[in-house]
Enzyme design. Structure first.
Site, short mmCIF file in Angstrom:
data_model
loop_
_atom_site.label_atom_id
_atom_site.label_comp_id
_atom_site.label_asym_id
_atom_site.label_seq_id
_atom_site.Cartn_x
_atom_site.Cartn_y
_atom_site.Cartn_z
N HIS A 1 0.86 -1.20 0.00
CA HIS A 1 0.00 0.00 0.00
C HIS A 1 0.89 1.24 0.00
O HIS A 1 1.98 1.24 0.59
CB HIS A 1 -0.91 -0.02 1.24
CG HIS A 1 -1.97 1.02 1.19
ND1 HIS A 1 -1.71 2.34 1.48
CD2 HIS A 1 -3.27 0.96 0.82
CE1 HIS A 1 -2.83 3.04 1.32
NE2 HIS A 1 -3.79 2.22 0.92
N GLU B 1 -3.97 2.57 -7.05
CA GLU B 1 -4.35 3.62 -6.11
C GLU B 1 -3.44 4.84 -6.32
O GLU B 1 -2.35 4.90 -5.73
CB GLU B 1 -4.20 3.12 -4.68
CG GLU B 1 -5.11 1.97 -4.32
CD GLU B 1 -5.48 1.96 -2.84
OE1 GLU B 1 -6.66 1.90 -2.55
OE2 GLU B 1 -4.57 2.05 -2.00
N SER C 1 -10.51 7.50 -2.61
CA SER C 1 -11.72 8.33 -2.40
C SER C 1 -12.98 7.76 -3.07
O SER C 1 -13.84 8.52 -3.48
CB SER C 1 -11.47 9.77 -2.86
OG SER C 1 -10.47 10.38 -2.07
P1 13P Z 1 -9.62 6.34 0.72
O1 13P Z 1 -10.78 5.54 0.15
O2 13P Z 1 -9.83 6.78 2.13
O3 13P Z 1 -9.22 7.43 -0.20
O4 13P Z 1 -8.38 5.32 0.80
C1 13P Z 1 -8.05 4.58 -0.31
C2 13P Z 1 -7.07 3.57 0.09
O5 13P Z 1 -5.93 3.88 0.35
C3 13P Z 1 -7.54 2.18 0.19
O6 13P Z 1 -6.46 1.31 0.36
#
Ligand code: 13P
Length: 256
Positions: free
Chosen positions: A97, A169, A214
């Site tokens: 991540h 992401e 998000s």
């Molecule tokens: P958010 O949905 O809070 O933006 O986070 C995304 C995320 O990092 C999921 O692993």
């Protein structure tokens, strides 16, 4: 046409909620998930995992961890091994991540090593990649992603039968309330798929590629309609089981 790639809604709680809140969350999620057929997983922090696997037993909700060690066992204070995760009934694990990479110094080689250990233990790694705002601004998104993906293909080639997932992401969309537009997410994930096909050939056909950053019940539907997007990795909005279920339902509806 037969469905080739599974669609996934995965909750990443990050460092939120308490172990004592886990069973109640899963009870509410189970109640709301009756109508959708997409694959669903919840990734709470380590101490919550036994409560989570117990509460999810008998349902189709899978429980994942947010991290694992690349070491197998021994004198590695504070680390958690793949075998430990497996022993508490975990079947998925997030790997690489962006918060692990940026805040805890995990580099591409360590991410690939963790992916390998997960696969060796029968855990499904959800490997995260994504560019920062700077890379996107200067037009280096594809180069950046190629670099992050390169070590992963080699590991995937060694485990052609084992399921794993990629989560795209973009760092600029995480926790900002500003998700990638459907067209940016579509275009970037389509690029990742081309890379996967080039490196993995036929086995890329079953590889699901998720979007994260998000995602909320308001923007899930237009994102879910993009053909390259096979699901979502959800942070903030997943802390509420009803909101997370609504996101899973949006995915299911887009497939119908
Ligand atoms: P958010 O949905 O809070 O933006 O986070 C995304 C995320 O990092 C999921 O692993």
């Amino acid at each position: 046409m037969p469905k080739v790639r599974d669609r996934w809604a995965i909750a990443n709680w990050k460092m939120n909620l308490l172990p004592s809140q886990t069973a109640g969350y899963l009870e509410r999620l189970r109640a709301r998930l009756q109508e959708t057929q997409v694959s669903v997983a919840v990734c709470p922090p380590y101490p919550h995992l036994p409560a989570a696997t117990a509460a999810a037993a008998g349902s189709r909700i899978r429980i994942g961890a947010q991290n694992l060690s690349d070491r197998l066992q021994g004198a590695f204070t504070g680390e958690v091994s793949a075998a430990m995760l497996q022993d508490v009934g975990v079947s998925l694990v997030l790997v690489g991540h962006s918060e692990r990479r940026r805040l805890f110094g995990e580099d591409d080689a360590l991410v690939a090593a963790k992916m390998r250990v997960a696969l060796e233990h029968g855990l499904c790694p959800v490997v995260c990649v994504g560019e920062g705002l700077q890379e996107r601004k200067v037009g280096q998104t594809q180069l950046w992603l190629q670099h992050q993906l390169q070590p992963l293909w080699e590991v995937a080639q060694a485990f052609p039968q084992a399921p794993w997932l990629i989560a795209y992401e973009p760092i600029w969309a995480i926790g900002t309330g500003e998700a990638a537009t459907p067209s940016i997410a579509q275009e970037t994930i389509a690029f990742i798929r081309v890379q996967a096909e080039q490196h993995l050939g036929d086995i890329a056909a079953t590889l699901s590629i998720l979007y994260g950053g998000s995602v909320d019940p308001g923007n899930a539907s237009p994102l879910a309609l993009q053909p390259a997007i096979d699901g979502f990795l959800v942070g903030g909005a997943s802390l509420n089981p009803e909101a997370f279920a609504a996101i899973a339902e949006a995915l299911g509806a887009a497939e119908a």
